[in-house]
Design an enzyme around this catalytic site. Structure first.
Site, mmCIF file in Angstrom:
data_model
loop_
_atom_site.group_PDB
_atom_site.id
_atom_site.type_symbol
_atom_site.label_atom_id
_atom_site.label_comp_id
_atom_site.label_asym_id
_atom_site.label_seq_id
_atom_site.Cartn_x
_atom_site.Cartn_y
_atom_site.Cartn_z
ATOM 1 N NE ARG A 90 -3.336 0.429 2.802
ATOM 2 C CZ ARG A 90 -4.474 0.835 2.274
ATOM 3 N NH1 ARG A 90 -5.163 0.044 1.499
ATOM 4 N NH2 ARG A 90 -4.926 2.055 2.522
ATOM 5 C CG LEU A 92 2.680 4.348 4.074
ATOM 6 C CD1 LEU A 92 3.961 4.562 4.878
ATOM 7 C CD2 LEU A 92 1.677 3.545 4.888
ATOM 8 C CG ASN A 106 9.287 -0.165 1.079
ATOM 9 O OD1 ASN A 106 8.814 -1.225 1.527
ATOM 10 N ND2 ASN A 106 9.294 0.110 -0.215
ATOM 11 C CG HIS A 108 11.571 -1.538 -4.641
ATOM 12 N ND1 HIS A 108 10.233 -1.817 -4.867
ATOM 13 C CD2 HIS A 108 12.153 -1.472 -5.852
ATOM 14 C CE1 HIS A 108 10.026 -1.893 -6.166
ATOM 15 N NE2 HIS A 108 11.167 -1.690 -6.791
#
Ligand code: GRF
Length: 202
Positions: A90, A92, A106, A108
């Site tokens: 998701r 934010l 995060n 990736h």
């Protein structure tokens, strides 16, 4: 002890790697909260099996701002130092990013800014890139667009499939994420514009 919140939507292998490092002491932190936006996430089930504090907040059909307010409430209650997105599918809301500015990471599976978004490993293969990898970055309101904390390169081999490439990147993700968390929790960096300048380990 610093407290981590893990936000996830699926398998949770990065979460498991982080949790293992917390348990062994390799990471001086504890899992203070796990939030899944999907009831069927394997990572949620694993958190519960380990007795870790885990909540499911289903996001389906909910307005983004309202949903993120629920997530923020849980994070506030749990006294969290750092929010780690680990396969959290998701974007934010601006309000959430503002509230926890500089305290959301995060991971990736590409060398950003190459191949943001979904299926990054397939994107790298389809493009014909010879090198890809993984990135841990601070989260802003964009898609995989915040300041980069750490990156690790992984070569693309001629006989790679999405599966084999993803597996080699994932093994690096599991190391890189905890290393980045350690740097951020220790405050061993400073931000100069978009650049995360690391200080040497004390
Ligand atoms: C990882 O490849 C991560 O880089 C990406 O989503 C995947 C999550 O895998 N953001 P897991 O749930 O941690 O196993």
């Amino acid at each position: 002890m610093k407290r981590l919140a893990i936000l996830l939507s699926g398998r949770g292998s990065n979460f498991q790697a982080i949790a293992a490092n917390c348990r062994s002491g390799a990471l001086a932190a504890e899992i203070g909260l796990v939030i899944s936006n999907r009831a069927d996430a394997a990572g949620l089930e694993w958190a519960r099996s380990q007795g870790l504090p885990a909540v499911c907040l289903p996001s389906k059909g909910l307005d983004r701002d309202l949903y993120d307010q629920q997530v923020a409430t849980e994070i506030r209650k749990a006294n969290i130092d750092l929010v780690c997105l680990a396969g959290y599918m998701r974007i934010l809301s601006a309000a959430f990013v503002r509230e926890f500015a500089g305290r959301i990471l995060n991971i990736h599976p590409s060398l950003l800014p190459a191949f943001p978004g979904l299926d990054a490993q397939k994107q790298a293969l389809d493009y014909g890139a010879k090198m890809t990898g993984c990135t841990v970055h601070f989260v802003d309101e964009g898609l995989d667009s915040g300041p980069v904390v750490l990156q690790k390169a992984v070569p693309v081999l001629d006989d790679d499939s999405v599966g084999t490439l993803s597996a080699r990147i994932l093994a690096e993700e599991h190391r890189l994420y905890s290393e980045a968390i350690r740097i951020v929790l220790d405050g061993r960096y400073r931000l100069e514009g978009r650049r995360v300048i690391l200080s040497s380990a004390s």
